[in-house]
Design an enzyme around this catalytic site. Structure first.
Site, PDB file in Angstrom:
ATOM      1  N   HIS A 269      -3.473 -10.210   1.177  1.00 24.10           N
ATOM      2  CA  HIS A 269      -3.153  -8.782   1.320  1.00 24.10           C
ATOM      3  C   HIS A 269      -2.589  -8.234   0.002  1.00 24.10           C
ATOM      4  CE1 HIS A 269      -1.242  -5.389   3.819  1.00 24.10           C
ATOM      5  NE2 HIS A 269      -0.589  -5.306   2.665  1.00 24.10           N
ATOM      6  N   GLU A 270      -1.692  -9.020  -0.625  1.00 20.74           N
ATOM      7  CA  GLU A 270      -1.050  -8.543  -1.865  1.00 20.74           C
ATOM      8  C   GLU A 270      -2.048  -8.530  -3.029  1.00 20.74           C
ATOM      9  OE1 GLU A 270       1.618  -7.110  -1.405  1.00 20.74           O
ATOM     10  OE2 GLU A 270       2.081  -7.990   0.529  1.00 20.74           O
TER      11      GLU A 270
ATOM     12  N   HIS B 272      -4.093  -5.525  -2.961  1.00 24.39           N
ATOM     13  CA  HIS B 272      -3.421  -4.342  -3.546  1.00 24.39           C
ATOM     14  C   HIS B 272      -3.716  -4.251  -5.045  1.00 24.39           C
ATOM     15  CE1 HIS B 272      -1.012  -2.338  -0.494  1.00 24.39           C
ATOM     16  NE2 HIS B 272      -0.456  -3.461  -0.088  1.00 24.39           N
TER      17      HIS B 272
HETATM   18  O1  K1U Z   1       2.129  -5.411   1.011  1.00 24.31           O
HETATM   19  C1  K1U Z   1       2.816  -4.890   1.874  1.00 24.31           C
HETATM   20  O2  K1U Z   1       2.654  -3.726   2.172  1.00 24.31           O
HETATM   21  C2  K1U Z   1       3.857  -5.704   2.601  1.00 24.31           C
HETATM   22  C3  K1U Z   1       3.402  -6.166   3.972  1.00 24.31           C
HETATM   23  C4  K1U Z   1       2.786  -7.545   3.828  1.00 24.31           C
HETATM   24  C5  K1U Z   1       1.974  -8.059   4.969  1.00 24.31           C
HETATM   25  C6  K1U Z   1       2.346  -7.959   6.283  1.00 24.31           C
HETATM   26  C7  K1U Z   1       1.570  -8.478   7.295  1.00 24.31           C
HETATM   27  C8  K1U Z   1       0.410  -9.113   6.987  1.00 24.31           C
HETATM   28  C9  K1U Z   1       0.019  -9.213   5.690  1.00 24.31           C
HETATM   29  C10 K1U Z   1       0.799  -8.699   4.676  1.00 24.31           C
HETATM   30  C11 K1U Z   1       4.616  -6.186   4.893  1.00 24.31           C
HETATM   31  O3  K1U Z   1       5.531  -6.875   4.641  1.00 24.31           O
HETATM   32  S1  K1U Z   1       4.594  -5.171   6.283  1.00 24.31           S
HETATM   33  C12 K1U Z   1       6.111  -5.575   7.118  1.00 24.31           C
HETATM   34  C13 K1U Z   1       6.058  -6.854   7.846  1.00 24.31           C
HETATM   35  O4  K1U Z   1       4.997  -7.402   8.087  1.00 24.31           O
HETATM   36  C14 K1U Z   1       7.297  -7.534   8.293  1.00 24.31           C
HETATM   37  C15 K1U Z   1       8.526  -6.943   8.172  1.00 24.31           C
HETATM   38  C16 K1U Z   1       9.665  -7.601   8.585  1.00 24.31           C
HETATM   39  C17 K1U Z   1       9.585  -8.843   9.132  1.00 24.31           C
HETATM   40  C18 K1U Z   1       8.365  -9.446   9.285  1.00 24.31           C
HETATM   41  C19 K1U Z   1       7.229  -8.793   8.867  1.00 24.31           C
HETATM   42 ZN    ZN Z   2       0.388  -3.625   1.783  1.00 22.83          ZN
END
Ligand code: K1U
Ligand code: ZN
Length: 172
Positions: A136-137, A140
């Site tokens: 996912h990162e 980006h």
């Molecule tokens: O890149 C981002 O926007 C961060 C994203 C990463 C992500 C989440 C889920 C699957 C793939 C990648 C996040 O962190 S969203 C928030 C989140 O998932 C979370 C927040 C608090 C505790 C656990 C999870």
């Molecule tokens: Zn993201």
């Protein structure tokens, strides 16, 4: 220092980021700021373009247990070296697309190479949530959001919600 996170739609979230040529103290401070921003959000990952920096830098920490030892990873110029044929479905979220979640299918296991904050080359194989998050990162960094994997109608619906959210935040 915590940095503001850009909300989709924003042209900076659609750009392909440039490689970091050499490490510097400024870049290490940027990585620390990104970790602080990620933990405060809270999130499990953050990519530099999400704070408006168009360079290939991501941070992540997918340790889920509340009493687990944190494992902050800072990756400069991360690259996926290999990916499994076997896939995994995960309900993803994004700090640039608040409160929207959708299932995305990705390779279950990936091998990633990157440069750490000391300038050392690192290589590791990730599975589970770590594999989902690192993909996912890295997306980006290539101007790709998780909603780009969804059907156009669903993507459009989420984009409209985000446009509304941005209008409301601008008025507040
Ligand atoms: O890149 C981002 O926007 C961060 C994203 C990463 C992500 C989440 C889920 C699957 C793939 C990648 C996040 O962190 S969203 C928030 C989140 O998932 C979370 C927040 C608090 C505790 C656990 C999870
Ligand atoms: Zn993201």
């Amino acid at each position: 220092m915590k940095r503001p996170i850009l909300i989709h739609p924003d042209p900076r979230l659609k750009k392909v980021c440039v490689a970091v040529p050499d490490l510097s103290d400024d870049l290490r401070v940027l990585a620390d700021d990104m970790l602080e921003t990620m933990y405060a959000a809270p999130g499990i990952g953050l990519a530099a373009p999400q704070i408006g920096i168009l360079q290939r830098l991501i941070v992540l920490d997918c340790v889920k247990e509340e009493d687990g030892e944190p494992r902050p990873l800072v990756m400069f110029n991360p690259e996926i070296i290999s990916a499994s044929d076997e896939t995994n479905v995960y309900e993803e979220g994004c700090l640039s697309i608040p409160d929207q979640y959708a299932e995305v299918t990705r390779p279950k296991v990936v091998e990633v190479e990157w440069m750490d904050r000391d300038g050392n080359a690192q290589r590791e194989t990730f599975g589970g949530l770590w594999a989902t998050c690192v993909q996912h990162e890295i997306d980006h960094l290539n101007g790709k959001l998780f909603i780009d994997y969804l059907k156009p109608l669903k993507r459009q619906m989420i984009t409209r919600k985000m446009q509304k959210l941005k209008r409301e935040r601008a008025r507040a």
